[in-house]
Scaffold this motif. Structure first.
Motif, PDB file in Angstrom:
ATOM      1  N   ILE A 140       0.821  -1.032   0.026  1.00 57.54           N
ATOM      2  CA  ILE A 140       0.044  -0.272   0.100  1.00 57.54           C
ATOM      3  C   ILE A 140       1.042   1.249  -0.057  1.00 57.54           C
ATOM      4  O   ILE A 140       0.697   2.034  -0.782  1.00 57.54           O
ATOM      5  CB  ILE A 140      -0.886  -0.049   1.086  1.00 57.54           C
ATOM      6  CG1 ILE A 140      -1.820  -1.224   1.301  1.00 57.54           C
ATOM      7  CG2 ILE A 140      -1.620   1.493   1.298  1.00 57.54           C
ATOM      8  CD1 ILE A 140      -2.876  -1.140   0.152  1.00 57.54           C
ATOM      9  N   VAL A 141       1.851   1.244   0.974  1.00 57.41           N
ATOM     10  CA  VAL A 141       2.588   2.510   1.006  1.00 57.41           C
ATOM     11  C   VAL A 141       3.799   2.720  -0.311  1.00 57.41           C
ATOM     12  O   VAL A 141       3.913   3.574  -0.531  1.00 57.41           O
ATOM     13  CB  VAL A 141       3.643   2.402   2.279  1.00 57.41           C
ATOM     14  CG1 VAL A 141       4.731   3.575   2.379  1.00 57.41           C
ATOM     15  CG2 VAL A 141       2.729   2.298   3.521  1.00 57.41           C
ATOM     16  N   THR A 144       1.236   4.233  -3.042  1.00 59.44           N
ATOM     17  CA  THR A 144       1.319   5.652  -2.604  1.00 59.44           C
ATOM     18  C   THR A 144       2.510   6.161  -2.873  1.00 59.44           C
ATOM     19  O   THR A 144       2.612   7.537  -3.633  1.00 59.44           O
ATOM     20  CB  THR A 144       1.070   5.975  -1.310  1.00 59.44           C
ATOM     21  OG1 THR A 144      -0.128   4.943  -0.808  1.00 59.44           O
ATOM     22  CG2 THR A 144       0.601   7.254  -0.959  1.00 59.44           C
ATOM     23  N   MET A 147       2.858   6.801  -6.497  1.00 58.29           N
ATOM     24  CA  MET A 147       1.809   7.835  -7.034  1.00 58.29           C
ATOM     25  C   MET A 147       2.010   9.373  -6.622  1.00 58.29           C
ATOM     26  O   MET A 147       1.910  10.492  -7.416  1.00 58.29           O
ATOM     27  CB  MET A 147       0.195   7.422  -6.719  1.00 58.29           C
ATOM     28  CG  MET A 147      -0.036   6.265  -7.359  1.00 58.29           C
ATOM     29  SD  MET A 147      -1.703   5.698  -6.566  1.00 58.29           S
ATOM     30  CE  MET A 147      -2.758   7.220  -6.890  1.00 58.29           C
ATOM     31  N   LEU A 148       2.734   9.523  -5.494  1.00 58.20           N
ATOM     32  CA  LEU A 148       2.841  10.876  -5.003  1.00 58.20           C
ATOM     33  C   LEU A 148       4.205  11.509  -5.044  1.00 58.20           C
ATOM     34  O   LEU A 148       4.489  12.512  -4.795  1.00 58.20           O
ATOM     35  CB  LEU A 148       2.460  10.666  -3.358  1.00 58.20           C
ATOM     36  CG  LEU A 148       1.220  10.402  -3.120  1.00 58.20           C
ATOM     37  CD1 LEU A 148       0.775  10.507  -1.537  1.00 58.20           C
ATOM     38  CD2 LEU A 148      -0.039  11.421  -4.067  1.00 58.20           C
ATOM     39  N   LEU A 170       5.378  13.170   0.553  1.00 55.63           N
ATOM     40  CA  LEU A 170       5.786  12.337   1.329  1.00 55.63           C
ATOM     41  C   LEU A 170       6.667  12.808   2.424  1.00 55.63           C
ATOM     42  O   LEU A 170       7.020  12.108   3.548  1.00 55.63           O
ATOM     43  CB  LEU A 170       6.837  11.214   0.549  1.00 55.63           C
ATOM     44  CG  LEU A 170       5.873  10.559  -0.467  1.00 55.63           C
ATOM     45  CD1 LEU A 170       6.763   9.904  -1.607  1.00 55.63           C
ATOM     46  CD2 LEU A 170       4.679   9.656  -0.151  1.00 55.63           C
ATOM     47  N   VAL A 179      -2.466  11.678   4.093  1.00 54.73           N
ATOM     48  CA  VAL A 179      -2.142  10.462   3.394  1.00 54.73           C
ATOM     49  C   VAL A 179      -2.233   9.235   4.329  1.00 54.73           C
ATOM     50  O   VAL A 179      -2.628   8.150   3.680  1.00 54.73           O
ATOM     51  CB  VAL A 179      -0.582  10.498   3.019  1.00 54.73           C
ATOM     52  CG1 VAL A 179      -0.013   9.224   2.432  1.00 54.73           C
ATOM     53  CG2 VAL A 179      -0.217  11.476   2.172  1.00 54.73           C
ATOM     54  N   TYR A 180      -1.978   9.282   5.488  1.00 55.09           N
ATOM     55  CA  TYR A 180      -2.208   8.222   6.332  1.00 55.09           C
ATOM     56  C   TYR A 180      -3.789   7.763   6.417  1.00 55.09           C
ATOM     57  O   TYR A 180      -3.990   6.569   6.183  1.00 55.09           O
ATOM     58  CB  TYR A 180      -1.837   8.493   7.669  1.00 55.09           C
ATOM     59  CG  TYR A 180      -2.412   7.358   8.997  1.00 55.09           C
ATOM     60  CD1 TYR A 180      -1.624   6.499   9.316  1.00 55.09           C
ATOM     61  CD2 TYR A 180      -3.493   7.629   9.714  1.00 55.09           C
ATOM     62  CE1 TYR A 180      -1.979   5.635  10.160  1.00 55.09           C
ATOM     63  CE2 TYR A 180      -3.738   6.601  10.746  1.00 55.09           C
ATOM     64  CZ  TYR A 180      -3.196   5.778  10.882  1.00 55.09           C
ATOM     65  OH  TYR A 180      -3.551   4.884  11.733  1.00 55.09           O
ATOM     66  N   GLN A 183      -4.897   6.134   3.069  1.00 52.22           N
ATOM     67  CA  GLN A 183      -4.462   4.749   2.946  1.00 52.22           C
ATOM     68  C   GLN A 183      -5.324   3.811   3.993  1.00 52.22           C
ATOM     69  O   GLN A 183      -5.690   2.571   3.450  1.00 52.22           O
ATOM     70  CB  GLN A 183      -2.850   4.687   3.499  1.00 52.22           C
ATOM     71  CG  GLN A 183      -2.096   5.628   2.245  1.00 52.22           C
ATOM     72  CD  GLN A 183      -0.538   5.377   2.764  1.00 52.22           C
ATOM     73  OE1 GLN A 183      -0.386   5.139   3.800  1.00 52.22           O
ATOM     74  NE2 GLN A 183       0.464   5.495   1.943  1.00 52.22           N
ATOM     75  N   TRP A 186      -8.743   3.202   2.049  1.00 52.85           N
ATOM     76  CA  TRP A 186      -8.515   2.563   1.026  1.00 52.85           C
ATOM     77  C   TRP A 186      -8.348   1.031   1.257  1.00 52.85           C
ATOM     78  O   TRP A 186      -8.929   0.093   0.462  1.00 52.85           O
ATOM     79  CB  TRP A 186      -7.457   3.038   0.284  1.00 52.85           C
ATOM     80  CG  TRP A 186      -7.003   2.504  -1.079  1.00 52.85           C
ATOM     81  CD1 TRP A 186      -8.074   1.757  -2.026  1.00 52.85           C
ATOM     82  CD2 TRP A 186      -5.892   2.043  -1.798  1.00 52.85           C
ATOM     83  NE1 TRP A 186      -7.324   1.156  -3.000  1.00 52.85           N
ATOM     84  CE2 TRP A 186      -5.993   1.322  -2.769  1.00 52.85           C
ATOM     85  CE3 TRP A 186      -4.591   2.553  -1.485  1.00 52.85           C
ATOM     86  CZ2 TRP A 186      -4.976   1.015  -3.862  1.00 52.85           C
ATOM     87  CZ3 TRP A 186      -3.629   2.127  -2.347  1.00 52.85           C
ATOM     88  CH2 TRP A 186      -3.664   1.385  -3.645  1.00 52.85           C
TER      89      TRP A 186
END
Length: 316
Positions: A140-141, A144, A147-148, A170, A179-180, A183, A186
């Motif tokens: 997952i991270v 991310t 993407m970021l 980030l 962001v946390y 996630q 999601w």
């Protein structure tokens, strides 16, 4: 007197016989329960013996029986640490964000899925929202990050395409919490709908038929039938959620943690790893874990008592 004793023995024998029959009749149910009971026994209850080292200056080569007792020294150190209030505040802020932004999402998703009539679309959508739960936080991270990131990240490329400045999602401390929580939503929102959907499935369909005959639309049916029917489930899960107020998990936050956002990202779980386990301070890290569990227990008891006073069942 002897006659009374004989009668008591006869009653005891009869009860034992009935109990044995019930156990034998439901033997496969108990066999199914056995793995779960063993799991909690081995990984939850037996390790509680190790909590005694939070009151010791534990030395691995001396063992628990040979280590020196120091009383509440480690707890005093925890409460007097300069960074303790900041770490506790970070933990509580992330918990409140979980409670406000994540907790209602599975309920809303379950209510929406309950209104979907097409089985194919419903099953497809459920599969899609369930999938992220089976991915580890590392994946997952990592997604991310791809993407970021500012160097080729999809989001920043889109911002640049529309003439906007790139954002360092980030590393910027102000972006860590959004962001946390995104996630968490999601990954877990879809999986969290399972219990609510099971509770909704147990509602008597005649209640909806009666409501339709009275002219209630789908929203009214949801508001006056579905939500009240699953209210007890919502409250039980809320109580359990509050019990984990200081237990946000180590892996997720640690993967997002860096030197730039540490002032907002350091929580109790990561502090236990860096200040306790990484430096070999086993007694200190155990004291922190004891503190977390104690606070969780107190909150569960308080919220459970409040829910019972409000007419709900609670968790016990």
């Amino acid at each position: 007197m002897e006659e009374v004793n004989v009668r008591q023995r006869a009653v005891t024998t009869t009860r034992s016989s009935e109990l044995s029959k019930r156990l034998w009749k439901n033997k496969w149910i108990y066999v199914m329960l056995l793995p779960g009971v063993l799991y909690f026994l081995v990984f939850k209850y037996i390790p509680m013996y190790g909590l005694v080292i939070s009151f010791q200056d534990y030395k691995p080569f001396k063992g628990i029986s040979g280590s020196e007792w120091v009383g509440f020294e480690h707890f005093q150190r925890l409460f007097t640490e300069p960074d303790f209030l900041q770490i506790l505040g970070n933990t509580l802020i992330l918990f409140v964000m979980n409670l406000l932004f994540y907790f209602p999402i599975p309920i809303i998703l379950a209510l929406m899925l309950n209104e979907v009539k097409g089985d194919l679309f419903k099953k497809t959508f459920q599969t899609i929202v369930y999938l992220p739960h089976f991915m580890s936080w590392v994946i997952i991270v990592s997604i991310t990050f791809v993407m970021l990131t500012m160097d080729g990240g999809v989001v920043n490329d889109l911002l640049e395409y529309f003439g906007l400045e790139k954002v360092n999602f980030l590393l910027a401390p102000e972006w860590f919490r959004p962001v946390y929580i995104l996630q968490v939503i999601w990954r877990e929102a879809g999986w969290g709908t399972i219990i609510y959907l099971a509770a909704i499935a147990s509602i008597d369909p005649q209640l909806y038929e009666a409501a339709r005959m009275d002219g209630a639309g789908r929203f009214r049916q949801m508001w006056h039938i579905t939500l009240p029917a699953i209210r007890s489930v919502i409250i039980v899960l809320l109580i359990l959620k509050i019990g984990a107020v200081l237990d946000l998990g180590f892996e997720h936050v640690y993967l997002l943690l860096n030197s730039m956002n540490r002032n907002v990202a350091e929580i109790i779980d990561t502090y236990v790893y860096t200040a306790g386990l990484k430096q070999g301070q086993f007694s200190y890290s155990t004291a922190i874990g004891f503190f977390k569990s104690f606070i969780g227990l107190i909150l569960v008891m308080m919220v459970n008592r409040i829910s019972k006073k409000m007419g709900e069942e609670g968790v016990y």
